[in-house]
Scaffold this motif. Structure first.
Motif, PDB file in Angstrom:
ATOM      1  N   LEU A   1       1.299  -0.986   0.027  1.00 51.33           N
ATOM      2  CA  LEU A   1       0.427   0.052   0.070  1.00 51.33           C
ATOM      3  C   LEU A   1       1.222   1.308   0.167  1.00 51.33           C
ATOM      4  O   LEU A   1       2.428   0.891   0.176  1.00 51.33           O
ATOM      5  N   GLU A   2       0.374   2.500  -0.614  1.00 51.27           N
ATOM      6  CA  GLU A   2       1.047   3.849  -0.193  1.00 51.27           C
ATOM      7  C   GLU A   2       2.010   3.954  -1.309  1.00 51.27           C
ATOM      8  O   GLU A   2       3.328   4.368  -0.456  1.00 51.27           O
ATOM      9  N   VAL A   3       2.836   2.987  -2.292  1.00 51.42           N
ATOM     10  CA  VAL A   3       3.696   2.962  -2.827  1.00 51.42           C
ATOM     11  C   VAL A   3       3.923   4.807  -4.071  1.00 51.42           C
ATOM     12  O   VAL A   3       3.157   4.640  -4.654  1.00 51.42           O
ATOM     13  N   PRO A   4       4.536   4.988  -3.151  1.00 55.99           N
ATOM     14  CA  PRO A   4       5.150   6.525  -4.194  1.00 55.99           C
ATOM     15  C   PRO A   4       5.432   7.086  -5.311  1.00 55.99           C
ATOM     16  O   PRO A   4       6.392   6.446  -5.491  1.00 55.99           O
ATOM     17  N   THR A   5       4.309   7.498  -6.118  1.00 49.95           N
ATOM     18  CA  THR A   5       4.892   8.305  -7.647  1.00 49.95           C
ATOM     19  C   THR A   5       6.254   9.530  -8.000  1.00 49.95           C
ATOM     20  O   THR A   5       6.587   8.579  -8.838  1.00 49.95           O
ATOM     21  N   ARG A   6       6.456   9.983  -6.314  1.00 44.06           N
ATOM     22  CA  ARG A   6       7.284  10.216  -7.027  1.00 44.06           C
ATOM     23  C   ARG A   6       8.194  10.462  -5.564  1.00 44.06           C
ATOM     24  O   ARG A   6       7.326  10.491  -4.384  1.00 44.06           O
ATOM     25  N   LEU A   7       9.027  10.015  -5.197  1.00 40.80           N
ATOM     26  CA  LEU A   7       9.809  10.609  -3.880  1.00 40.80           C
ATOM     27  C   LEU A   7      10.398  11.927  -3.658  1.00 40.80           C
ATOM     28  O   LEU A   7      11.076  12.624  -4.123  1.00 40.80           O
ATOM     29  N   ASP A   8       9.715  12.125  -2.589  1.00 42.27           N
ATOM     30  CA  ASP A   8       9.962  14.249  -1.497  1.00 42.27           C
ATOM     31  C   ASP A   8      10.242  14.103  -0.591  1.00 42.27           C
ATOM     32  O   ASP A   8       9.940  13.722   0.125  1.00 42.27           O
ATOM     33  N   ARG A   9      11.941  14.092  -0.213  1.00 40.13           N
ATOM     34  CA  ARG A   9      11.793  13.799   1.310  1.00 40.13           C
ATOM     35  C   ARG A   9      11.949  15.511   1.910  1.00 40.13           C
ATOM     36  O   ARG A   9      11.581  14.745   3.818  1.00 40.13           O
ATOM     37  N   SER A  10      10.993  15.916   1.777  1.00 38.60           N
ATOM     38  CA  SER A  10      10.572  17.020   2.859  1.00 38.60           C
ATOM     39  C   SER A  10       9.469  16.774   2.699  1.00 38.60           C
ATOM     40  O   SER A  10       8.443  17.679   3.301  1.00 38.60           O
ATOM     41  N   GLU A  11       8.493  15.539   1.849  1.00 38.81           N
ATOM     42  CA  GLU A  11       7.111  15.548   2.614  1.00 38.81           C
ATOM     43  C   GLU A  11       7.171  13.905   4.017  1.00 38.81           C
ATOM     44  O   GLU A  11       6.239  13.700   4.328  1.00 38.81           O
ATOM     45  N   GLY A  12       8.194  14.329   5.200  1.00 35.51           N
ATOM     46  CA  GLY A  12       8.788  13.022   5.925  1.00 35.51           C
ATOM     47  C   GLY A  12       9.318  12.029   5.580  1.00 35.51           C
ATOM     48  O   GLY A  12      10.139  11.478   4.082  1.00 35.51           O
ATOM     49  N   ASP A  13       9.552  10.972   6.218  1.00 31.03           N
ATOM     50  CA  ASP A  13       9.517   9.901   5.990  1.00 31.03           C
ATOM     51  C   ASP A  13       9.001   8.954   4.985  1.00 31.03           C
ATOM     52  O   ASP A  13       8.132   7.949   5.463  1.00 31.03           O
ATOM     53  N   VAL A  14       9.137   9.415   3.891  1.00 34.83           N
ATOM     54  CA  VAL A  14       8.488   8.800   3.220  1.00 34.83           C
ATOM     55  C   VAL A  14       9.288   7.296   2.473  1.00 34.83           C
ATOM     56  O   VAL A  14      10.105   7.723   1.800  1.00 34.83           O
ATOM     57  N   HIS A  15       8.392   5.958   2.456  1.00 29.78           N
ATOM     58  CA  HIS A  15       9.318   4.865   1.759  1.00 29.78           C
ATOM     59  C   HIS A  15       8.678   4.403   0.372  1.00 29.78           C
ATOM     60  O   HIS A  15       7.777   4.345  -0.470  1.00 29.78           O
ATOM     61  N   ALA A  16      10.776   4.383  -0.536  1.00 28.62           N
ATOM     62  CA  ALA A  16      10.086   4.075  -2.112  1.00 28.62           C
ATOM     63  C   ALA A  16       8.842   3.077  -1.992  1.00 28.62           C
ATOM     64  O   ALA A  16       8.840   2.963  -3.314  1.00 28.62           O
ATOM     65  N   ALA A  17       9.997   2.132  -1.333  1.00 30.44           N
ATOM     66  CA  ALA A  17       8.327   0.449  -1.655  1.00 30.44           C
ATOM     67  C   ALA A  17       7.134   0.648  -1.010  1.00 30.44           C
ATOM     68  O   ALA A  17       6.581  -0.217  -1.613  1.00 30.44           O
ATOM     69  N   GLY A  18       6.810   1.380  -0.678  1.00 34.91           N
ATOM     70  CA  GLY A  18       5.690   1.810  -0.039  1.00 34.91           C
ATOM     71  C   GLY A  18       5.609   1.554   1.448  1.00 34.91           C
ATOM     72  O   GLY A  18       6.226   1.476   2.452  1.00 34.91           O
ATOM     73  N   ASN A  19       4.182   1.962   2.074  1.00 34.69           N
ATOM     74  CA  ASN A  19       3.722   1.503   3.572  1.00 34.69           C
ATOM     75  C   ASN A  19       5.008   0.150   3.969  1.00 34.69           C
ATOM     76  O   ASN A  19       3.939  -0.405   3.545  1.00 34.69           O
ATOM     77  N   PRO A  20       5.743   0.153   5.071  1.00 30.48           N
ATOM     78  CA  PRO A  20       5.871  -0.950   5.615  1.00 30.48           C
ATOM     79  C   PRO A  20       5.409  -1.920   6.037  1.00 30.48           C
ATOM     80  O   PRO A  20       6.002  -2.699   6.885  1.00 30.48           O
ATOM     81  N   HIS A  21       4.416  -1.412   7.413  1.00 33.49           N
ATOM     82  CA  HIS A  21       3.957  -1.924   8.201  1.00 33.49           C
ATOM     83  C   HIS A  21       2.360  -2.942   8.130  1.00 33.49           C
ATOM     84  O   HIS A  21       1.943  -2.827   8.072  1.00 33.49           O
ATOM     85  N   ILE A  22       3.096  -4.549   6.858  1.00 34.04           N
ATOM     86  CA  ILE A  22       2.671  -4.621   6.736  1.00 34.04           C
ATOM     87  C   ILE A  22       1.905  -6.327   7.424  1.00 34.04           C
ATOM     88  O   ILE A  22       1.148  -6.736   6.934  1.00 34.04           O
ATOM     89  N   GLN A  23       2.779  -6.032   9.224  1.00 35.82           N
ATOM     90  CA  GLN A  23       1.871  -7.371   9.771  1.00 35.82           C
ATOM     91  C   GLN A  23       0.779  -6.887  10.106  1.00 35.82           C
ATOM     92  O   GLN A  23      -0.001  -7.583  10.989  1.00 35.82           O
ATOM     93  N   GLN A  24       0.344  -5.398   9.851  1.00 28.52           N
ATOM     94  CA  GLN A  24      -1.038  -5.132  10.554  1.00 28.52           C
ATOM     95  C   GLN A  24      -2.395  -6.009   9.794  1.00 28.52           C
ATOM     96  O   GLN A  24      -3.504  -6.072  10.445  1.00 28.52           O
ATOM     97  N   ASP A  25      -1.892  -6.431   9.061  1.00 28.67           N
ATOM     98  CA  ASP A  25      -3.454  -7.464   7.885  1.00 28.67           C
ATOM     99  C   ASP A  25      -3.183  -8.589   8.423  1.00 28.67           C
ATOM    100  O   ASP A  25      -1.979  -9.812   7.628  1.00 28.67           O
ATOM    101  N   PRO A  26      -3.984  -9.856   9.429  1.00 33.52           N
ATOM    102  CA  PRO A  26      -3.335 -11.402   9.270  1.00 33.52           C
ATOM    103  C   PRO A  26      -3.255 -11.484   7.569  1.00 33.52           C
ATOM    104  O   PRO A  26      -2.780 -12.376   7.868  1.00 33.52           O
ATOM    105  N   HIS A  27      -3.711 -11.354   6.885  1.00 34.34           N
ATOM    106  CA  HIS A  27      -4.211 -11.808   5.408  1.00 34.34           C
ATOM    107  C   HIS A  27      -2.561 -12.363   4.998  1.00 34.34           C
ATOM    108  O   HIS A  27      -1.901 -12.542   3.853  1.00 34.34           O
TER     109      HIS A  27
END
Length: 294
Positions: free
Chosen positions: A110-136
């Protein structure tokens, strides 16, 4: 002689695989699949921010002795894992080797950015990494991890596959139960502290109407909290949620002023007394959210 022989037989069996997990959820999953054929430890606890930990000598020593490294990837550990790998000098768990396992490769991101801008804070190029919160996602990673265990330790492959089959049966039944229980949460508006609940929201159909952090990784100012309070008067939320490792003050301030519950979720295994394993993690998460909407 007989007594000493029996004593030897009573010793625990030699752990075939030494597993170092980057986060508690993968340590718990490794234990579910590996059973007594693995020795598992976690580099972080549920009360630490997984983005930021210190590569202490004791952790370097554990990394040096690992046969398998199980991490999220997706840049979650980018601030500390490269240093750990370099200082451990362990070729078995280097990126690209069978001993290096990234859970994030096996899920829909989820949330894979279309552009990377570090001024937007801790943005992960590969998407939101907190994947463990969905049991699927846990189920998808479990399947891939079982294959990796079997490749690294083929003599115990049948054991790992049998444990995975048994885990999957229990896990699928538990997911059905959680989804039935959580039906009242669909469409419920929430405020989150940091953008780390996206997989949970996607799974349960929760709706985010704001974050306490003005940008990911930037702690909220008094001005931003006041702005959020004004926004909630126009667009109400049912609760404000945060992970167990996050500072409670901002969410408690907003909860008191907006007259909504502040909910601390375990976020991973060990986040509270009830989240002792993966099943407890989701049992407790669903119950805490349901209590907040009563």
């Amino acid at each position: 002689m007989l007594g000493s022989a029996l004593a030897l037989l009573a010793l625990p069996s030699f752990a075939a695989l030494n597993v170092l997990a980057c986060e508690p959820e993968w340590a718990a999953l490794s234990t579910e699949i590996g059973g007594d054929k693995v020795k598992v430890s976690s580099a972080t606890t549920a009360l630490q921010d997984p983005h930021r930990i210190e590569a202490r000598p004791s952790l370097i020593a554990r990394t040096r002795n690992a046969d398998l490294l199980v991490c999220t990837g997706m840049e979650l550990e980018v601030g500390w894992l490269p240093i750990l790998l370099q200082q451990s000098g362990n070729p078995k768990i280097a990126p690209g080797q069978p001993g290096n396992f990234e859970a994030g490769l096996f899920v829909q991101r989820l949330e894979v950015p279309t552009r990377l801008d570090r001024s937007e804070g801790d943005v992960h190029a590969a998407g939101n990494p907190h994947i463990q919160q969905d049991p699927h996602n846990i189920a998808r990673v479990a399947e891939a991890l079982t294959k990796r265990f079997s490749e690294i330790d083929p003599s115990n492959a049948a054991y790992y596959q049998a444990r995975h089959k048994e885990f999957s049966a229990r896990w699928n039944a538990a997911m059905q139960k959680w989804e039935q229980q959580a039906a009242p949460l669909k469409g419920v508006a929430i405020v989150e502290h940091h953008q780390n609940m996206e997989y949970l929201m996607h799974w349960l159909g929760l709706r985010q109407v704001g974050t306490l952090e003005p940008k990911p990784g930037v702690e909220p100012s008094a001005a931003h909290l006041s702005e959020m309070l004004n926004q909630l008067q126009r667009q109400p939320a049912k609760m404000v949620i945060r992970a167990a490792y996050q500072d409670a003050r901002a969410s408690q301030w907003l909860a008191e002023h907006a007259h909504i519950p502040a909910v601390a979720l375990p976020f991973t295994v060990g986040g509270d007394d009830k989240a002792k394993d993966l099943f407890g993690l989701f049992d407790d998460t669903v119950q805490r959210l349901l209590e907040a909407v009563k």
